[in-house]
Design a protein around this motif. Structure first.
Motif, short mmCIF file in Angstrom:
data_model
loop_
_atom_site.label_atom_id
_atom_site.label_comp_id
_atom_site.label_asym_id
_atom_site.label_seq_id
_atom_site.Cartn_x
_atom_site.Cartn_y
_atom_site.Cartn_z
N THR A 1 4.29 3.11 2.17
CA THR A 1 4.92 3.68 3.36
C THR A 1 5.84 2.67 4.03
N GLY A 2 5.94 1.49 3.45
CA GLY A 2 6.86 0.50 4.00
C GLY A 2 6.22 -0.46 4.99
N HIS B 1 4.21 -13.82 10.42
CA HIS B 1 5.66 -13.70 10.59
C HIS B 1 6.35 -13.56 9.25
N SER B 2 5.84 -14.25 8.24
CA SER B 2 6.40 -14.10 6.90
C SER B 2 6.24 -12.67 6.42
N ALA B 3 5.03 -12.16 6.60
CA ALA B 3 4.73 -10.82 6.12
C ALA B 3 5.59 -9.77 6.85
N ALA B 4 5.81 -10.01 8.15
CA ALA B 4 6.61 -9.06 8.93
C ALA B 4 8.01 -8.91 8.34
N GLN B 5 8.48 -10.00 7.73
CA GLN B 5 9.81 -9.96 7.12
C GLN B 5 9.72 -9.63 5.63
N GLY B 6 8.54 -9.30 5.18
CA GLY B 6 8.39 -8.92 3.78
C GLY B 6 8.27 -10.10 2.84
N ARG B 7 8.18 -11.31 3.41
CA ARG B 7 8.05 -12.48 2.54
C ARG B 7 6.59 -12.72 2.19
N THR B 8 6.36 -13.15 1.00
CA THR B 8 5.00 -13.37 0.53
C THR B 8 4.40 -14.63 1.16
N ALA B 9 3.15 -14.53 1.56
CA ALA B 9 2.44 -15.70 2.09
C ALA B 9 1.09 -15.79 1.41
#
Lengths: 206, 206
Positions: free
Chosen positions: A74-75, A116-124
């Motif tokens: 769902t994004g 914050h990484s996840a919010a931008q779709g970056r993997t953490a």
DNA sequence: GTCCGGGTCAGCCGATCGGCTGATGCCGGG
DNA sequence: CCCGGCATCAGCCGATCGGCTGACCCGGAC
């Protein structure tokens, strides 16, 4: 603008802890709490948070992996926050579409950064998790068991004999033996007990 | 007068959660936080709290059981608060001198009540834990393996065959088989794989 | 269309395992 | 002192396991 968070954990204590930690940071806002997978899926759809903090062990009902599988498409980014760094958990979570995988033992600063990484779709990934993933990548010829072989291994880990495994999985004993042979080869052992030992060590079993 | 609490858990999130939950109640005061067993022992000696809330899994260093073993004799009540309700964990904790055994999944009210009970030296058990203890009492003959049997089981858990176990422990293969037979009987299984599975489940293996 | 990986199955055979019976030696409690 | 628990060992035998060889079906990749 602050990151909107949905918490999902079946432990009240943990939810309270996350709420306390995250509530004290100005750029993170907890918009909801879920105590089960079903609840998390419903609230994620309704609230559309930036990130869902998801535990994998959720008691009765659907588990964190299944909830992630339903939420991720769902994004909404799902950041898994759990206690264990087992190979099986990590791969299942990543396959289910998790954006990151953090351990509860992680320092709070890591948690904030990961959110914050996840919010931008970056993997953490937590360092231990990252290490495991790297190991997995490096050990290319690593223990790449097929789904069926994992099924067999799971039954094996319960202590069942070949006949029992066969009945449990609705296949013949011969097939069980075939799979076991391949499992032994992949794990570098030559007995069922050795397979259980190695699987336990590599965290391929619950 | 309020109950003075020392928290011990290696997870920051959990400590924050307990702090948030307990800090909001007027008759409970958190006087310290420890992130390891060693720290907990030192702080318990210095702060002399009424109750130590102790997790069993503490990462590197001494575990919660050992910390409890060191703290309990000093007269400080230890209330174990952990995730698992396995037989082995419960019995080890109780033997180590824990005053109570709570699960993290417990409702906050239960936690408060248990803390007050523990402060007065009264035992407090989570319902699932209480059930297990009762079962144990009823089935008085618990899995009491001898030292040697535990040795054998340890080697078995590494996936060794009888001949290898024999060589590893400097005994004959016949003796290994004898011990294994008794282990099977005590664990209620009839195969080595089953023994490993049960031992794993009851946390009799590392 | 062919090839290949995954899953399914069969039969054979030697090795291992598990149950059984029985025996010895040691040690500590009654 | 004798009994019982623990650890040690032996031999026998049926059941199971593990390796091997070979086979079929299916679905996707080339």
């Amino acid at each position: 603008m602050s990151v909107r968070i949905l918490l999902c954990d079946d432990h009240v204590v943990v939810r309270a802890g996350l709420l306390a930690l995250l509530g004290s940071t100005p750029d993170i806002e907890v918009v909801g709490e879920a105590g089960s997978g079903e609840e998390a899926v419903a609230m994620a759809a309704k609230l559309k948070p930036d990130v869902v903090l998801m535990d994998l062990q959720l008691g009765p009902g659907i588990d964190g992996v299944e909830a992630t599988r339903q939420i991720a498409p769902t994004g909404v980014h799902v950041l898994v926050l759990t206690t264990y760094d087992t190979d099986a958990d990590i791969t299942r979570a990543i396959e289910a579409g998790a954006t990151g995988y953090l351990l509860k033992a992680e320092r709070p600063e890591e948690l904030f950064a990961a959110i914050h990484s996840a919010a931008q779709g970056r993997t953490a990934l937590s360092p231990p998790v990252a290490s495991r993933v790297m190991d997995r990548m490096r050990g290319a010829a690593g223990p790449s068991l097929t789904d069926r072989e994992r099924d067999i291994l799971g039954q094996l880990g319960r202590g069942l004999g070949n006949r029992e495994i066969a009945r449990a999985l609705f296949i013949s004993e011969a097939t069980v033996k075939t799979h076991l042979g391949r499992i032994y080869a992949k794990l570098g052992v030559d007995t069922r007990t050795g397979a259980v030992a190695v699987a336990k060590e590599r965290r391929l079993l619950p």
